[in-house]
Motif scaffolding. Structure first.
Motif, short mmCIF file in Angstrom:
data_model
loop_
_atom_site.label_atom_id
_atom_site.label_comp_id
_atom_site.label_asym_id
_atom_site.label_seq_id
_atom_site.Cartn_x
_atom_site.Cartn_y
_atom_site.Cartn_z
N GLU A 151 -13.08 0.31 -3.99
CA GLU A 151 -13.96 -0.42 -4.89
C GLU A 151 -15.09 -1.12 -4.13
N GLU A 176 -17.58 1.51 -3.55
CA GLU A 176 -18.23 1.83 -4.84
C GLU A 176 -19.35 0.84 -5.15
N LYS A 177 -19.16 -0.43 -4.76
CA LYS A 177 -20.19 -1.44 -4.99
C LYS A 177 -21.40 -1.22 -4.09
N LEU A 178 -21.19 -0.62 -2.92
CA LEU A 178 -22.27 -0.39 -1.97
C LEU A 178 -23.06 0.89 -2.24
N ILE A 179 -22.41 1.86 -2.85
CA ILE A 179 -23.02 3.18 -3.05
C ILE A 179 -23.15 3.44 -4.54
N SER A 180 -24.36 3.60 -5.00
CA SER A 180 -24.60 3.69 -6.43
C SER A 180 -23.98 4.92 -7.09
N ASP A 181 -23.98 6.05 -6.40
CA ASP A 181 -23.43 7.27 -6.99
C ASP A 181 -22.06 7.54 -6.39
N CYS A 182 -21.08 6.80 -6.87
CA CYS A 182 -19.72 6.85 -6.31
C CYS A 182 -18.70 6.80 -7.45
N ASP A 190 -22.29 11.73 -5.31
CA ASP A 190 -22.51 11.62 -3.87
C ASP A 190 -21.24 11.30 -3.07
#
Length: 138
Positions: free
Chosen positions: A20, A23-29, A72
């Motif tokens: 998680e 997920e917060k760091l990478i927009s397309d996750c 991504d």
């Protein structure tokens, strides 16, 4: 570049927290966990052993759908204690041209295990992971 990250670790290690955070760091996750199956509408976790197989099927389906549409970063954050568990996700990801990383997490924190998994089960999971990793180097 499309990346699939398959996590292996015993219960309570922080797989979901780690996933998680990414997920917060990478927009397309997309993060896929069998645990999600056991969450109700209020976000409360209610594990039912009799439905564990269904939970894993739902997780596999979510992972497969995410790689098919080309997300991504797709993360599987289950215990994945056996090579055959990892192989399912690897197959889906490689079929769609993803670079696959299989990462083993170690618990280095004193956080509480929100799942209430008995210590003997955690010990068994840890042993299985050590065995899986050891076998991969042969």
């Amino acid at each position: 570049m499309k990346i699939a990250l398959i996590l292996s670790a015993q219960s309570g290690t922080g797989k979901s927290t780690f996933a998680e955070s990414l997920e917060k760091l990478i927009s397309d996750c997309v993060v896929c966990t069998a645990d999600d199956y056991f969450l109700n509408d209020k976000g409360e976790y209610n594990f039912r052993m009799s439905e564990l197989s269904l939970a894993h099927k739902a997780c596999q389906k979510k992972f497969d759908e995410a790689v098919k549409i080309g997300v991504d970063l797709v993360i599987c954050a289950n215990t994945n204690t056996r090579a055959k568990d990892v192989a399912i996700y690897r197959k889906y990801a490689e079929r769609e041209g993803y670079i696959v990383f299989h990462t083993v997490l170690l618990k280095t924190h004193e956080g509480a295990d929100v799942h209430g998994v008995p210590s003997e089960v955690k010990d068994s999971q840890a042993s299985a992971i050590v065995n899986m990793v050891t076998q991969s180097f042969k």
